[in-house]
Write a protein that holds these residues in place. Structure first.
Motif, PDB file in Angstrom:
ATOM      1  N   LEU A 161      67.637  56.026  11.500  1.00  0.00           N
ATOM      2  CA  LEU A 161      66.234  55.791  11.812  1.00  0.00           C
ATOM      3  C   LEU A 161      65.321  56.692  10.995  1.00  0.00           C
ATOM      4  N   ALA A 162      64.115  56.173  10.703  1.00  0.00           N
ATOM      5  CA  ALA A 162      63.059  56.984  10.101  1.00  0.00           C
ATOM      6  C   ALA A 162      61.728  56.301  10.369  1.00  0.00           C
ATOM      7  N   LEU A 163      60.691  57.104  10.557  1.00  0.00           N
ATOM      8  CA  LEU A 163      59.340  56.599  10.773  1.00  0.00           C
ATOM      9  C   LEU A 163      58.471  56.890   9.561  1.00  0.00           C
ATOM     10  N   THR A 164      57.587  55.944   9.235  1.00  0.00           N
ATOM     11  CA  THR A 164      56.600  56.244   8.198  1.00  0.00           C
ATOM     12  C   THR A 164      55.726  57.389   8.701  1.00  0.00           C
ATOM     13  N   PRO A 165      55.209  58.224   7.820  1.00  0.00           N
ATOM     14  CA  PRO A 165      54.416  59.381   8.270  1.00  0.00           C
ATOM     15  C   PRO A 165      53.251  59.031   9.178  1.00  0.00           C
ATOM     16  N   ASP A 166      52.687  57.816   9.023  1.00  0.00           N
ATOM     17  CA  ASP A 166      51.586  57.433   9.905  1.00  0.00           C
ATOM     18  C   ASP A 166      52.079  56.810  11.209  1.00  0.00           C
ATOM     19  N   GLY A 167      53.386  56.653  11.343  1.00  0.00           N
ATOM     20  CA  GLY A 167      53.974  56.146  12.583  1.00  0.00           C
ATOM     21  C   GLY A 167      53.847  54.654  12.800  1.00  0.00           C
ATOM     22  N   THR A 168      53.351  53.905  11.822  1.00  0.00           N
ATOM     23  CA  THR A 168      53.123  52.473  12.036  1.00  0.00           C
ATOM     24  C   THR A 168      54.382  51.630  11.864  1.00  0.00           C
ATOM     25  N   GLN A 169      55.394  52.183  11.188  1.00  0.00           N
ATOM     26  CA  GLN A 169      56.627  51.432  10.977  1.00  0.00           C
ATOM     27  C   GLN A 169      57.849  52.292  11.280  1.00  0.00           C
ATOM     28  N   LEU A 170      58.871  51.642  11.857  1.00  0.00           N
ATOM     29  CA  LEU A 170      60.175  52.257  12.086  1.00  0.00           C
ATOM     30  C   LEU A 170      61.176  51.575  11.171  1.00  0.00           C
ATOM     31  N   TRP A 171      61.849  52.358  10.356  1.00  0.00           N
ATOM     32  CA  TRP A 171      62.862  51.828   9.436  1.00  0.00           C
ATOM     33  C   TRP A 171      64.239  52.092  10.034  1.00  0.00           C
ATOM     34  N   ILE A 172      65.069  51.070  10.075  1.00  0.00           N
ATOM     35  CA  ILE A 172      66.360  51.132  10.761  1.00  0.00           C
ATOM     36  C   ILE A 172      67.467  50.717   9.802  1.00  0.00           C
ATOM     37  N   GLY A 173      68.412  51.610   9.548  1.00  0.00           N
ATOM     38  CA  GLY A 173      69.538  51.298   8.687  1.00  0.00           C
ATOM     39  C   GLY A 173      70.715  50.799   9.498  1.00  0.00           C
ATOM     40  N   ALA A 197      76.521  50.861   3.264  1.00  0.00           N
ATOM     41  CA  ALA A 197      76.515  51.748   4.425  1.00  0.00           C
ATOM     42  C   ALA A 197      75.357  52.734   4.411  1.00  0.00           C
ATOM     43  N   PRO A 198      74.108  52.272   4.604  1.00  0.00           N
ATOM     44  CA  PRO A 198      72.984  53.211   4.629  1.00  0.00           C
ATOM     45  C   PRO A 198      73.149  54.255   5.721  1.00  0.00           C
ATOM     46  N   THR A 199      73.018  55.520   5.358  1.00  0.00           N
ATOM     47  CA  THR A 199      73.267  56.608   6.308  1.00  0.00           C
ATOM     48  C   THR A 199      72.069  57.530   6.497  1.00  0.00           C
ATOM     49  N   GLY A 200      71.040  57.371   5.699  1.00  0.00           N
ATOM     50  CA  GLY A 200      69.872  58.218   5.841  1.00  0.00           C
ATOM     51  C   GLY A 200      68.671  57.580   5.169  1.00  0.00           C
ATOM     52  N   ILE A 201      67.489  57.829   5.717  1.00  0.00           N
ATOM     53  CA  ILE A 201      66.252  57.300   5.148  1.00  0.00           C
ATOM     54  C   ILE A 201      65.212  58.415   5.133  1.00  0.00           C
ATOM     55  N   ALA A 202      64.596  58.637   3.978  1.00  0.00           N
ATOM     56  CA  ALA A 202      63.502  59.604   3.863  1.00  0.00           C
ATOM     57  C   ALA A 202      62.253  58.848   3.446  1.00  0.00           C
ATOM     58  N   LEU A 203      61.166  59.047   4.174  1.00  0.00           N
ATOM     59  CA  LEU A 203      59.905  58.358   3.908  1.00  0.00           C
ATOM     60  C   LEU A 203      58.813  59.371   3.597  1.00  0.00           C
ATOM     61  N   THR A 204      57.983  59.056   2.633  1.00  0.00           N
ATOM     62  CA  THR A 204      56.877  59.938   2.275  1.00  0.00           C
ATOM     63  C   THR A 204      55.613  59.116   2.072  1.00  0.00           C
ATOM     64  N   ALA A 205      54.472  59.690   2.414  1.00  0.00           N
ATOM     65  CA  ALA A 205      53.191  58.987   2.289  1.00  0.00           C
ATOM     66  C   ALA A 205      52.447  59.344   1.018  1.00  0.00           C
TER      67      ALA A 205
END
Length: 409
Positions: free
Chosen positions: A344-356, A390-398
């Protein structure tokens, strides 16, 4: 354990197996504007690998490009660790365009130009500023890559490899960017515990401290202030002072914890119990459990919304994500996500949740306002072709450099 079979084991006997498929020649997946995606003793040496110009990979199939033609999101960039591919996918979140899939942690074979040891198995990714850090379980290193230097025409970017302990599973960067803490599980078949925590100075890219931590540390997170570090192990959660690097508390009775996150205000810590199928809420002031809630099967990663009001838990064994109110501690919604969602990871503004989704090799993007699906992307080159990504991590930046995204495109 071999480099071909990476198993995340839970002491109760429940485990998650990731099998790496034979590596094929790399290619480019330029998914169009509508696609989605988000050892023993430690050697102090670091190795910087710089590759020459390499032709871009070929575009993916038209079918893959149509995976999520309506997707769009906030300005920024996403980097998805593809453990089964020994690489990572770079995405422009504003257009949901997959820019390139890059190799990571794969050193060149000596005296054999153009050949690489594809052995990294990057199990986690963290970001601070322009710098990406990957925990490479397969070769017991941490890779550092400067995103400002990425170009789509070169899928073997320059990187610095830092030797750490055996089987780094997760890592986190301190809020000020000065330290990287690494969770090392050690060999799971070892009769004695070789699991540990290593601390890397980002000023020197060298390990400056390392200590044994029994119980196979699985995830690490910093408090927003940077003064405390929380490490999840099979026995409980170890709490450290960042300044002294000494353990100040140990929290037990958490049902074989795996995922861990700290609320934005720093007052609450959330931990997933893989054996109990619960989310535990812990007071950061007292280091005591203040609440529990039943979630899905084998809860794995957990993240908190930037405003602190919502907590999300990935449940791979029930193909779902639990949405929890931080105020009440109750599950307010359960979203079905196929393919063993565990990242899991959230965009910095919290509007989207990314799920691997690890076995489906896809990333699903949700609109957090109503938990609707914005889009889904297949990380392989054909629809429903997992290719062992096999996605194991997500990093998001604005705050990506738009010149970088333009150059990468």
């Amino acid at each position: 354990m071999t480099n071909n079979d990476m198993t995340n084991t839970v002491p109760s006997g429940r485990s998650r197996l990731r099998r790496r498929l034979p590596r094929r020649l790399p290619r480019r997946w330029a998914v169009g504007a509508g696609a989605v995606v988000a050892a023993g003793a430690v050697a102090a040496a670091t190795v910087t690998l710089t590759t020459g110009h390499i032709p871009a990979r070929h575009p993916g199939s038209a079918a893959a490009k149509l995976a999520a033609s309506a997707c769009h999101g906030p300005a920024g960039a996403a980097y998805v660790a593809d453990a089964g591919w020994d690489g990572f996918s770079a995405i422009d979140t504003a257009t949901c365009k997959v820019i390139q899939t890059y190799n990571v942690g794969d050193p060149a074979v000596p005296n054999d130009p153009g050949d690489y040891d594809y052995d990294s198995t990057d199990e986690a990714v963290a970001i601070h500023g322009n710098l990406l850090y990957f925990a490479n379980t397969g070769n017991s290193t941490v890779a550092m890559i400067d995103t400002s230097k990425l170009v789509a025409s070169n899928y073997n970017p320059a990187e610095t490899l830092i030797n750490v302990g055996l089987n780094p599973q997760h890592l986190a960067v301190s809020p000020d960017g000065s330290q990287v803490w690494v969770a090392e599980t050690g060999p799971q078949t070892s009769p004695s515990s070789l699991s540990a925590v290593s601390v890397i100075s980002t000023a020197t890219n060298k390990v400056t401290a390392r200590w044994s931590l029994p119980g196979g540390p699985s995830q690490i997170t910093f408090a927003p202030s940077g003064q405390r570090v929380y490490v999840a192990t099979s026995a409980g959660v170890a709490v450290y002072s960042t300044a002294t690097q000494r353990q100040v508390a140990f929290i037990r009775g958490l049902g074989d914890p795996r995922g861990i996150a700290v609320a934005p205000g720093g007052k609450a810590v959330y931990v997933t119990g893989t054996n109990s199928d619960k989310l535990y809420t812990i007071s950061a002031a007292t280091n005591r459990v203040t609440g529990t809630v039943k979630v899905g099967d084998l809860p794995w990663q957990v993240v908190t919304a930037p405003d602190g009001k919502t907590v999300y838990v990935a449940n791979p064994d029930s193909n779902s994500v639990s949405v929890i109110s931080a105020a009440t501690g109750a599950v307010t919604s359960t979203v079905t996500v196929p393919g063993d969602p565990d990242t899991l990871a959230l965009t910095p503004d919290g509007t989207q949740l990314w799920i691997g989704a690890s076995t489906a090799a896809k990333v699903t993007v949700l609109n957090t306002a109503d938990n609707s699906t914005v889009g889904v992307i297949n990380l392989g080159d054909e629809p429903n072709a997992a290719d062992g990504y096999a996605p194991t991590g997500i990093a998001l930046t604005a705050t990506p450099d738009r010149r970088v995204l333009t150059r990468m495109s």
